[in-house]
Write a protein that holds these residues in place. Structure first.
Motif, mmCIF file in Angstrom:
data_model
loop_
_atom_site.group_PDB
_atom_site.id
_atom_site.type_symbol
_atom_site.label_atom_id
_atom_site.label_comp_id
_atom_site.label_asym_id
_atom_site.label_seq_id
_atom_site.Cartn_x
_atom_site.Cartn_y
_atom_site.Cartn_z
ATOM 1 N N LYS A 161 0.738 -0.874 -0.192
ATOM 2 C CA LYS A 161 0.593 -0.116 0.095
ATOM 3 C C LYS A 161 0.533 1.060 0.309
ATOM 4 C CE LYS A 161 -4.120 2.171 1.906
ATOM 5 N NZ LYS A 161 -5.676 1.183 1.668
ATOM 6 N N ALA A 164 2.385 1.289 -3.390
ATOM 7 C CA ALA A 164 1.224 2.025 -4.204
ATOM 8 C C ALA A 164 1.154 3.785 -4.052
ATOM 9 C CB ALA A 164 -0.002 1.275 -4.493
ATOM 10 N N LYS A 168 1.981 6.703 -7.120
ATOM 11 C CA LYS A 168 1.382 7.722 -7.440
ATOM 12 C C LYS A 168 1.311 9.178 -7.734
ATOM 13 C CE LYS A 168 -3.825 7.585 -8.005
ATOM 14 N NZ LYS A 168 -3.998 6.665 -9.428
ATOM 15 N N LEU A 203 0.084 -1.199 -8.602
ATOM 16 C CA LEU A 203 -1.248 -0.933 -8.443
ATOM 17 C C LEU A 203 -1.774 0.798 -8.097
ATOM 18 C CD1 LEU A 203 -1.740 -3.264 -5.812
ATOM 19 C CD2 LEU A 203 -2.519 -3.658 -8.418
ATOM 20 N N ALA A 204 -0.861 1.938 -8.441
ATOM 21 C CA ALA A 204 -0.747 3.550 -8.882
ATOM 22 C C ALA A 204 -1.212 3.614 -10.046
ATOM 23 C CB ALA A 204 0.318 3.815 -8.792
ATOM 24 N N ALA A 205 -1.470 2.764 -11.311
ATOM 25 C CA ALA A 205 -2.377 2.994 -12.254
ATOM 26 C C ALA A 205 -3.535 2.635 -11.938
ATOM 27 C CB ALA A 205 -1.629 2.435 -12.910
ATOM 28 N N ASP A 206 -5.006 3.922 -12.386
ATOM 29 C CA ASP A 206 -6.211 3.479 -13.025
ATOM 30 C C ASP A 206 -6.080 2.754 -13.906
ATOM 31 O OD1 ASP A 206 -6.784 4.288 -9.802
ATOM 32 O OD2 ASP A 206 -7.137 6.753 -10.995
ATOM 33 N N SER A 207 -5.054 3.102 -14.817
ATOM 34 C CA SER A 207 -5.539 2.347 -16.594
ATOM 35 C C SER A 207 -4.641 1.928 -17.143
ATOM 36 C CB SER A 207 -6.778 3.090 -16.723
ATOM 37 O OG SER A 207 -5.833 5.079 -17.282
ATOM 38 N N GLU A 210 -1.227 4.527 -17.700
ATOM 39 C CA GLU A 210 -0.460 5.007 -16.395
ATOM 40 C C GLU A 210 0.820 4.741 -15.389
ATOM 41 O OE1 GLU A 210 -4.073 5.845 -13.490
ATOM 42 O OE2 GLU A 210 -4.451 7.176 -15.147
ATOM 43 N N GLN A 377 -3.037 -9.098 -15.498
ATOM 44 C CA GLN A 377 -4.342 -8.506 -14.776
ATOM 45 C C GLN A 377 -4.363 -9.671 -13.670
ATOM 46 O OE1 GLN A 377 -6.495 -6.047 -14.949
ATOM 47 N NE2 GLN A 377 -7.622 -6.188 -13.004
ATOM 48 N N ARG A 380 -2.573 -7.874 -10.631
ATOM 49 C CA ARG A 380 -3.445 -7.241 -10.097
ATOM 50 C C ARG A 380 -4.849 -7.781 -9.300
ATOM 51 N NH1 ARG A 380 -4.103 -1.666 -10.918
ATOM 52 N NH2 ARG A 380 -2.747 -1.696 -12.866
ATOM 53 N N SER A 384 -4.547 -5.993 -5.504
ATOM 54 C CA SER A 384 -5.634 -5.360 -5.247
ATOM 55 C C SER A 384 -6.332 -5.472 -3.758
ATOM 56 C CB SER A 384 -6.915 -5.655 -6.063
ATOM 57 O OG SER A 384 -5.836 -4.819 -6.424
#
Length: 420
Positions: A161, A164, A168, A203-207, A210, A377, A380, A384
């Protein structure tokens, strides 16, 4: 049958939640005071047992023990001290049994990684042979997330955490300045042989697309040419490039990108320096302005941003260790088992220590993207839930408030000092 006392110790690098496991052990033992006497904690881990230097936790109030749940670091002190094999130094193990016998200790709860699992196993085996059987339960802990049989390791989720979130926030900083300043940012994270922590940066990337744009894993041999080409391509397309690099990243022949000739007490090579090494390479070959950061102890001590999942699991494995011992179990490690299906659900299990000790769990190949610089994926989906939820410590005057222990020392009963 007269009740026995318990010995609890913390081993190796500490975490943001290892004290939550200590809390689970001590609170549960107190709930079973009809079966367990006192809980003695090793001062500075297993060294405390060897030196007969133990802390009597019965002198700590219920409120103080409860506060351990939100306190980072190792409240009783940890150590990097690996006991040799029985053949090499039987005296160390005999000393442990001697101390345990003198203090009427029948339960041994060792909170650590692979090396402590090995110690836990050997203590159990030798105690049987010496006619003073001790129930030894290993409580998993490692930010590296590399213990086998357990889905994940307490301590990892909070580091994941932190990494990540830091990735970000730093990425936003670099993006805002890239037009006229920094083009490349590198965050160096822990991970000797396994890239779990580095993977969490993704995990910092939302899509897709990024940052982080590049992740370096110990499991993937470093290819300098491909790395520089991707850095250059990313800067030209996006204006900047963010990299998360594992400290254990290495070339195809096993040579570390950066590493010291020195080793720690476990015989592990001292790591560190990947970020500045990569930064110098980028500057020399591509000419881009850079900044780098070393997460180091900050990533494993950041209780203020701990994962709620991690805190809950750390407490649960400590609680289960006591319950397993009372149920007659021995020479096992408490494990976390993930349920299949929709949603994240988990329960506790166990694994025999003779199968756990000295085995490292690395990132599966299907968790790493085909180009070797990112995650899939599947990864991820695995990662997550482990960083989910917040569990903030109490604050006073803007600063987190953590447990302060009395640390009343147990009176020694042996007149034979032990040198280590």
């Amino acid at each position: 049958m007269p009740k026995k006392n318990a010995f609890y110790a913390q081993s190796g690098g500490v975490t943001a939640v290892i004290n939550a496991s200590a809390c689970g052990v001590i609170e549960t033992a107190r709930q079973h005071s009809d079966s367990i006497g006192k809980v003695y904690a090793g001062h500075n881990g297993i060294i405390g047992a060897l030196r007969e230097d133990m802390i009597d936790t019965s002198h700590e109030s219920d409120a103080t023990i409860a506060a351990l749940r939100h306190t980072p670091s190792g409240a009783f002190g940890s150590c990097r001290y690996k006991l040799k094999s029985l053949e090499e130094n039987r005296a160390e193990y005999e000393r442990l049994i001697e101390v345990f016998k003198a203090h009427d200790i029948g339960y041994f709860f060792y909170n650590g990684g692979g090396d402590s699992a090995d110690t836990c196993l050997k203590v159990s085996q030798l105690s049987e042979k010496m006619g003073y059987p001790i129930q030894a339960i290993h409580i998993p802990k490692t930010v590296d997330n590399d213990l086998p049989f357990t889905d994940n390791c307490p301590g990892f989720g909070s580091v994941a955490k932190y990494v990540a979130v830091s990735t970000k926030e730093a990425s936003l900083d670099v993006a805002s300045m890239c037009e006229s300043s920094t083009k490349v940012f590198i965050l160096e994270v822990m991970g000797r042989h396994a890239g779990w922590i580095a993977a969490a940066g993704a995990l910092a990337a939302d899509s897709a697309g990024e940052p982080p744009h590049i992740i370096l894993f110990p499991e993937v041999p470093f290819n300098e040419k491909e790395f520089l080409a991707l850095v250059d391509k990313t800067v030209k397309e996006k204006g900047y490039c963010v990299i998360v690099a594992s400290e254990g990243a290495q070339y195809n022949d096993g040579t570390l990108i950066a590493g010291s000739a020195h080793t720690d007490a476990f015989g592990h090579k001292q790591l560190g320096g990947v970020a500045p090494t990569l930064a110098a390479l980028i500057k020399h070959e591509l000419g881009y302005k850079y900044h780098w950061a070393l997460a180091d102890y900050l990533q494993r001590s950041a209780r203020h941003i701990a994962s709620a999942t991690d805190v809950e699991q750390a407490y649960a494995v400590g609680k289960a260790a006591v319950e397993y011992a009372l149920a007659g179990k021995n020479s096992v490690m408490v494990t976390i088992e993930r349920h299949n299906g929709n949603g994240y659900r988990w329960e506790l299990g166990e694994a025999p220590l003779d199968q756990v000790a000295n085995i490292e769990k690395k990132m599966p190949s299907d968790f790493i993207s085909r180009d070797g610089f990112g995650i899939t994926q599947l990864a991820r989906d695995y990662l997550s839930p482990l960083i989910a939820g917040e569990d903030y410590p109490p604050y006073k005057n803007g600063i987190p408030q953590y447990a302060k222990l009395a640390k009343v020392v147990v009176a020694k009963k042996l007149n034979t000092p032990f040198d280590i």
